[in-house]
Design a protein around this motif. Structure first.
Motif, PDB file in Angstrom:
ATOM      1  N   CYS A 156     -23.764   0.843   3.103  1.00 55.32           N
ATOM      2  CA  CYS A 156     -23.872   1.940   2.151  1.00 55.32           C
ATOM      3  C   CYS A 156     -24.963   1.625   1.152  1.00 55.32           C
ATOM      4  N   GLU A 202     -28.823   7.297   6.632  1.00 59.46           N
ATOM      5  CA  GLU A 202     -27.685   6.982   5.772  1.00 59.46           C
ATOM      6  C   GLU A 202     -27.476   8.097   4.754  1.00 59.46           C
ATOM      7  N   GLU A 249     -14.722   3.784  -2.617  1.00 55.75           N
ATOM      8  CA  GLU A 249     -13.484   4.539  -2.413  1.00 55.75           C
ATOM      9  C   GLU A 249     -13.332   4.913  -0.939  1.00 55.75           C
ATOM     10  N   MET A 250     -14.433   5.384  -0.403  1.00 49.93           N
ATOM     11  CA  MET A 250     -14.439   5.875   0.963  1.00 49.93           C
ATOM     12  C   MET A 250     -14.027   4.777   1.952  1.00 49.93           C
ATOM     13  N   LEU A 251     -14.539   3.593   1.699  1.00 51.35           N
ATOM     14  CA  LEU A 251     -14.301   2.514   2.653  1.00 51.35           C
ATOM     15  C   LEU A 251     -13.016   1.741   2.355  1.00 51.35           C
ATOM     16  N   LYS A 278     -24.144  10.376   4.749  1.00 49.64           N
ATOM     17  CA  LYS A 278     -23.223  10.262   3.622  1.00 49.64           C
ATOM     18  C   LYS A 278     -22.974  11.647   3.041  1.00 49.64           C
ATOM     19  N   GLU A 292      -7.302  -5.056  -7.366  1.00 50.79           N
ATOM     20  CA  GLU A 292      -5.866  -4.770  -7.361  1.00 50.79           C
ATOM     21  C   GLU A 292      -5.343  -4.555  -5.952  1.00 50.79           C
ATOM     22  N   ASN A 323     -10.065   2.580   1.992  1.00 50.66           N
ATOM     23  CA  ASN A 323      -8.787   3.060   2.525  1.00 50.66           C
ATOM     24  C   ASN A 323      -8.628   2.799   4.003  1.00 50.66           C
ATOM     25  N   GLY A 324      -8.834   1.578   4.332  1.00 52.97           N
ATOM     26  CA  GLY A 324      -8.582   1.191   5.706  1.00 52.97           C
ATOM     27  C   GLY A 324      -9.807   1.027   6.574  1.00 52.97           C
ATOM     28  N   SER A 325     -10.990   1.402   6.054  1.00 47.71           N
ATOM     29  CA  SER A 325     -12.171   1.322   6.910  1.00 47.71           C
ATOM     30  C   SER A 325     -12.761  -0.072   7.019  1.00 47.71           C
ATOM     31  N   PRO A 379      -4.986   8.345   1.542  1.00 49.32           N
ATOM     32  CA  PRO A 379      -4.625   8.350   2.977  1.00 49.32           C
ATOM     33  C   PRO A 379      -5.389   7.274   3.738  1.00 49.32           C
ATOM     34  N   ASN A 380      -4.766   6.753   4.729  1.00 52.06           N
ATOM     35  CA  ASN A 380      -5.377   5.704   5.547  1.00 52.06           C
ATOM     36  C   ASN A 380      -6.328   6.310   6.580  1.00 52.06           C
ATOM     37  N   ASN A 381      -7.596   5.929   6.429  1.00 52.76           N
ATOM     38  CA  ASN A 381      -8.613   6.478   7.325  1.00 52.76           C
ATOM     39  C   ASN A 381      -8.339   6.215   8.796  1.00 52.76           C
ATOM     40  N   LEU A 382      -7.845   5.051   9.070  1.00 55.21           N
ATOM     41  CA  LEU A 382      -7.635   4.685  10.470  1.00 55.21           C
ATOM     42  C   LEU A 382      -6.634   5.623  11.123  1.00 55.21           C
ATOM     43  N   ASN A 399     -18.762   5.415  -2.478  1.00 56.26           N
ATOM     44  CA  ASN A 399     -18.828   4.641  -1.245  1.00 56.26           C
ATOM     45  C   ASN A 399     -17.673   3.657  -1.131  1.00 56.26           C
ATOM     46  N   ARG A 414     -10.275  -1.948  -9.191  1.00 55.04           N
ATOM     47  CA  ARG A 414      -9.354  -1.332  -8.231  1.00 55.04           C
ATOM     48  C   ARG A 414      -9.353  -2.101  -6.903  1.00 55.04           C
ATOM     49  N   LYS A 470       0.838  -1.189   0.000  1.00 52.12           N
ATOM     50  CA  LYS A 470       0.000   0.000   0.000  1.00 52.12           C
ATOM     51  C   LYS A 470       0.878   1.245   0.000  1.00 52.12           C
ATOM     52  N   ARG A 478     -22.567   6.759  -6.801  1.00 50.51           N
ATOM     53  CA  ARG A 478     -22.631   6.537  -5.358  1.00 50.51           C
ATOM     54  C   ARG A 478     -21.896   5.257  -4.987  1.00 50.51           C
TER      55      ARG A 478
END
Lengths: 346, 346
Positions: free
Chosen positions: B98, A85, B112-114, A89, B144, B116-118, A50-53, B110, B141, A4, B106
């Motif tokens: 989501c 939701e 993408e948002m999750l 969002k 990958e 990155n580490g969520s 960027p890493n959300n955590l 959604n 993606r 990553k 959407r």
DNA sequence: TTGTAAGCGTTATCAG
DNA sequence: CTGATAACGCTTACAA
């Protein structure tokens, strides 16, 4: 395992420091234009995210909100959930959904699980068991931790927090008035056992309407069904033993089910007996005849609950600093064919 | 703001090191019995709870799974969601939900948002727009990044991943066979536009059944409604212009709605016209007459999808190392009064 | 303009 | 048995 991209990686590849990368990605004016470009190009190329955590840990905010509901396979809660939701969002929050299945224990476990850094706040409707046992230690703990909480629909006075409700009493009052206007006098109520906050309110409105019209409240016309238990014998006996010309039900299923049962006995709806339900869900719309129903505007409730929560999260003010509010959503009578004089609505 | 208990705090208060506290709380045998007791007592007293974010950051696993669905106010998805949530919770995972509202954008946002580490993985059903546009870059993606993904119900062959489906083709085949056994020959199909994977399968099964019985496929008996658009005129025209004695509908709403419309015209169901729908939801059960329906066993689908995902997460094996599986859930015909010879089921 | 260093709350390795 | 120390990935004073 794919490696990553991190700030550290980018920094190493580009031969600059981590903080330079961090700032460059934010277009900080501390950083030279050329460096910014180099960094951003590289980041884009390697699809850096960027890493959300890490961000959450740093900021002490997760941008997650926890939603705790008793049941998801249920039109009303589903609709509220949708409102939550969507609003969340739109404001950059994700929703972690927990279903308690009406169990206190599941409610406690779920909240514990999320309260330790996973969410910035909670929106919830109390489980049946919680309302029955009046056990709120888990909510008090949330309060002590100063994690914002919004209760909706199924609430309690024991907990000081923001709330979103419908005008249960008034709605039931209006429904009964509708019956009275239609000339009905033998008006029954089919409700749950007493411990639900909403049923209490609706029963109060029912009684109030009858009294205000000078009609006696006949306790025999009030049927209290065990929660979500569609005991046909109980319902049939009730209708066989009482003389009834209108029925108010505190939820959609009770209404549809009892309407079907009396129709099976040959009773004409609405001519001989009218029905009004609560929760204007999909069943009301497609029932035969269409069920007149008090719409609870769940989507709007969800939006408002989310707004209240997010506002509080962002203000950073605890329930002590900023007083709690209770929002009341007005319910609306949707008239269909289960009451007379109705202009049918699809 | 209440100060949160952390290892550091405990360590300071007790005059020991952070790592000692950490180990003591885990009953590590590196630590003296007495120290363990002291630390644990203190931790309990002050209600210490480890911070999930920090642990997630350290372990590179969140114990969250992302569920991406087109719609939540919808019996089938709701039921699947319930299965996912229940299985996940039982195995220590939370669910971040989501809703895409059938929108590709959407869906992309959604994920993408999750991504990155969520979350540790995704379970999803494709949105209508995604299936229509055949646009899957966002899923590629995810692939990958080697984030596990399970698709259910609305899937695509373009993406290599675990999948859970119902036997759409076979189910439709069986439904049509039921009609044929009941002596029907003028069997209509009401479906959506072509781009849905499920509709394609169901249509194929419909054609196959007719053909295998030597019946011609009359294209005029296939009505393709724009997605979720209940255009009454279209439906009425269809029934007025065709000679039909049985109707298979690819979803519950289409079935209930068209059944209501033909009944309004005075058609007797099931004597003159039989109906079978898909998704054995609450409407099928309470419709009049009760709607015979292919049950999709959403809860089970959800459980299986969650199991597949969690197994993969825990095995740590990517789609390349451990080949992808596709699980087929057999649907079941629930017979009610909208077909003849039915043993009514409530 | 860029880099260093401390810190968010944990865990794990390795010395003492 | 206990404690430094580094690390997870990022932000942000503060130094250079």
């Amino acid at each position: 395992m794919k490696r990553k991209m991190t700030l550290k990686n980018i920094a190493r590849e580009l031969g600059v420091s981590i903080s330079t990368v961090s700032k460059a990605l934010k277009n900080s004016n501390e950083i030279g234009a050329e460096t910014i470009e180099r960094v951003q190009a590289f980041a884009k190329l390697y699809n850096y995210r960027p890493n959300n955590l890490a961000i959450s840990l740093k900021n002490k905010r997760t941008n997650n909100i926890g939603v705790i509901i008793p049941d998801i396979v249920h039109y009303f809660f589903t609709t509220v959930f949708r409102g939550i939701e969507q609003y969340s969002k739109k404001h950059g929050y994700n929703v972690i959904a927990c279903v308690t299945d009406e169990s206190l224990e599941r409610e406690v476990v779920n909240m514990e699980m999320l309260a330790n850094g996973s969410v910035d706040g909670f929106i919830m409707a109390l489980s049946a068991e919680t309302q029955k046992k009046n056990h709120f230690d888990h909510l008090k703990r949330i309060n002590e931790l100063e994690i914002p909480l919004v209760l909706f629909d199924r609430v309690t006075d024991e907990i000081e927090c923001d709330k979103v409700l419908i005008n249960d009493r008034e709605a039931a009052y209006n429904a009964v008035m509708k019956f009275i206007e239609n000339g009905r006098r033998k008006i029954a109520l089919i409700t749950t056992e007493d411990y639900f906050s909403v049923s209490q309110g609706r029963e109060a409105g029912y009684r109030q309407a009858l009294e205000s019209f000078g009609l006696p409240v006949d306790e025999a016309l009030i049927l209290k069904l065990p929660f979500m238990d569609l005991d046909e014998i109980l319902i049939n006996t009730f209708f066989d033993s009482q003389d009834i010309d209108a029925v108010l039900c505190v939820n959609e299923i009770f209404a549809i089910h009892s309407m079907n049962l009396v129709q099976k006995k040959g009773v004409n709806v609405p001519e001989e007996m009218e029905f009004i339900g609560f929760t204007d869900g999909i069943l009301s719309k497609y029932a035969k005849p269409g069920l007149t129903s008090m719409a609870q505007h769940g989507f709007q409730m969800g939006e408002i609950a989310a707004k209240m929560l997010i506002d509080r999260i962002q203000s950073g003010l605890s329930e002590k600093e900023e007083p709690c509010r209770t929002e009341i959503i007005e319910s609306t009578l949707i008239e269909r064919e289960s009451t007379i004089n109705a202009i049918p609505v699809l």
